[in-house]
Design a protein around this motif. Structure first.
Motif, PDB file in Angstrom:
ATOM      1  N   ASP A  63       1.135  -0.949  -0.220  1.00 27.78           N
ATOM      2  CA  ASP A  63       0.348   0.228  -0.002  1.00 27.78           C
ATOM      3  C   ASP A  63       0.927   1.565   0.075  1.00 27.78           C
ATOM      4  OD1 ASP A  63       1.250   0.568   2.483  1.00 27.78           O
ATOM      5  OD2 ASP A  63      -0.944  -0.388   3.913  1.00 27.78           O
ATOM      6  N   THR A  64       0.233   2.260   0.056  1.00 26.54           N
ATOM      7  CA  THR A  64       0.821   3.619  -0.288  1.00 26.54           C
ATOM      8  C   THR A  64       1.732   3.792   1.231  1.00 26.54           C
ATOM      9  OG1 THR A  64      -0.791   4.911   0.930  1.00 26.54           O
ATOM     10  CG2 THR A  64      -0.454   4.918  -1.492  1.00 26.54           C
ATOM     11  N   SER A  65       1.959   3.282   2.613  1.00 29.34           N
ATOM     12  CA  SER A  65       2.522   3.279   3.427  1.00 29.34           C
ATOM     13  C   SER A  65       4.156   2.169   3.321  1.00 29.34           C
ATOM     14  CB  SER A  65       2.074   3.028   4.432  1.00 29.34           C
ATOM     15  OG  SER A  65       1.068   4.053   4.781  1.00 29.34           O
ATOM     16  N   GLY A  66       3.870   1.574   2.407  1.00 31.35           N
ATOM     17  CA  GLY A  66       4.877   0.390   2.215  1.00 31.35           C
ATOM     18  C   GLY A  66       4.415  -0.737   2.981  1.00 31.35           C
ATOM     19  N   ASN A  67       3.089  -0.983   3.843  1.00 31.44           N
ATOM     20  CA  ASN A  67       3.105  -2.630   3.786  1.00 31.44           C
ATOM     21  C   ASN A  67       2.640  -3.677   3.155  1.00 31.44           C
ATOM     22  OD1 ASN A  67       2.485  -0.908   6.659  1.00 31.44           O
ATOM     23  ND2 ASN A  67       0.863  -0.548   6.045  1.00 31.44           N
ATOM     24  N   LEU A  68       2.673  -4.356   3.366  1.00 32.32           N
ATOM     25  CA  LEU A  68       2.454  -5.532   2.652  1.00 32.32           C
ATOM     26  C   LEU A  68       1.561  -6.033   2.177  1.00 32.32           C
ATOM     27  CD1 LEU A  68       4.638  -7.925   0.500  1.00 32.32           C
ATOM     28  CD2 LEU A  68       4.803  -9.202   2.347  1.00 32.32           C
ATOM     29  N   LEU A  69       0.815  -6.246   0.896  1.00 31.98           N
ATOM     30  CA  LEU A  69      -0.132  -6.656   0.358  1.00 31.98           C
ATOM     31  C   LEU A  69      -0.881  -7.452   0.527  1.00 31.98           C
ATOM     32  CD1 LEU A  69      -2.232  -3.428  -0.791  1.00 31.98           C
ATOM     33  CD2 LEU A  69      -2.347  -3.735   1.927  1.00 31.98           C
ATOM     34  N   ASP A  70      -0.066  -8.220  -0.351  1.00 33.33           N
ATOM     35  CA  ASP A  70       0.199  -9.939  -0.982  1.00 33.33           C
ATOM     36  C   ASP A  70       1.713 -10.058  -1.901  1.00 33.33           C
ATOM     37  OD1 ASP A  70      -0.736 -12.476  -1.651  1.00 33.33           O
ATOM     38  OD2 ASP A  70      -1.581 -11.829  -3.586  1.00 33.33           O
ATOM     39  N   VAL A  71       2.402 -11.345  -2.147  1.00 31.46           N
ATOM     40  CA  VAL A  71       3.542 -11.769  -2.325  1.00 31.46           C
ATOM     41  C   VAL A  71       2.980 -13.205  -4.052  1.00 31.46           C
ATOM     42  CG1 VAL A  71       4.219 -12.827  -0.647  1.00 31.46           C
ATOM     43  CG2 VAL A  71       6.232 -12.342  -2.690  1.00 31.46           C
ATOM     44  N   VAL A  72       4.039 -12.399  -4.573  1.00 24.91           N
ATOM     45  CA  VAL A  72       4.087 -13.691  -5.503  1.00 24.91           C
ATOM     46  C   VAL A  72       5.493 -13.031  -6.694  1.00 24.91           C
ATOM     47  CG1 VAL A  72       1.915 -12.935  -6.562  1.00 24.91           C
ATOM     48  CG2 VAL A  72       3.126 -11.694  -7.510  1.00 24.91           C
ATOM     49  N   VAL A  73       5.312 -15.092  -6.811  1.00 21.20           N
ATOM     50  CA  VAL A  73       6.647 -14.894  -7.727  1.00 21.20           C
ATOM     51  C   VAL A  73       5.988 -15.466  -9.284  1.00 21.20           C
ATOM     52  CG1 VAL A  73       8.557 -16.558  -8.071  1.00 21.20           C
ATOM     53  CG2 VAL A  73       7.740 -15.874  -5.522  1.00 21.20           C
ATOM     54  N   VAL A  74       6.875 -14.779  -9.884  1.00 22.07           N
ATOM     55  CA  VAL A  74       6.570 -14.711 -11.605  1.00 22.07           C
ATOM     56  C   VAL A  74       8.270 -15.212 -12.234  1.00 22.07           C
ATOM     57  CG1 VAL A  74       6.556 -13.136 -13.239  1.00 22.07           C
ATOM     58  CG2 VAL A  74       5.726 -12.965 -11.538  1.00 22.07           C
ATOM     59  N   THR A  75       8.145 -16.435 -12.871  1.00 19.91           N
ATOM     60  CA  THR A  75       9.028 -17.392 -13.561  1.00 19.91           C
ATOM     61  C   THR A  75       8.995 -16.862 -14.927  1.00 19.91           C
ATOM     62  OG1 THR A  75       9.300 -19.597 -11.666  1.00 19.91           O
ATOM     63  CG2 THR A  75       9.674 -19.300 -13.720  1.00 19.91           C
TER      64      THR A  75
END
Length: 109
Positions: A63-75
């Protein structure tokens, strides 16, 4: 949900055995929220090695504060020497508000 997404991202990065840090070779496009509510960003990796390589790129949606919302890995598989490979990072779930994409880690292998 975020903990399981983070664990899955770690697992996918561990598959890139012998990978070298390639964070400087990866760029991300602007985030767009699709009609399904999921965030998406274009991932581009430039292969500066002398032979074809693959990339595993962890993309953190924040988000705008740098809080992690989600994480994915792309290959990105088999990117030719001197060429760029492209893919799309898509969030695992619906995200709203102003969402940013940041390269968390990138491995070339």
């Amino acid at each position: 949900m975020l903990a399981s997404a983070s664990a899955e991202a770690r697992r996918k990065l561990e598959e890139a055995k012998g990978g070298v840090n390639a964070k400087d070779e990866v760029t991300l496009g602007a985030v767009a929220i699709g009609s399904d509510g999921r965030a998406a960003a274009k991932v581009t990796a430039k292969n500066t090695a002398g032979s074809a390589k693959s990339f595993a790129v962890q993309v953190n949606f924040t988000d705008t504060s740098g809080n992690l919302l989600d994480v994915v890995v792309v290959t990105l598989k088999d990117v030719a020497a001197g060429a760029s490979g492209e893919g799309t990072a898509r969030s695992n779930r619906k995200l709203n508000g102003e969402v940013h994409a940041v390269v968390g880690m990138a491995l070339r292998y």
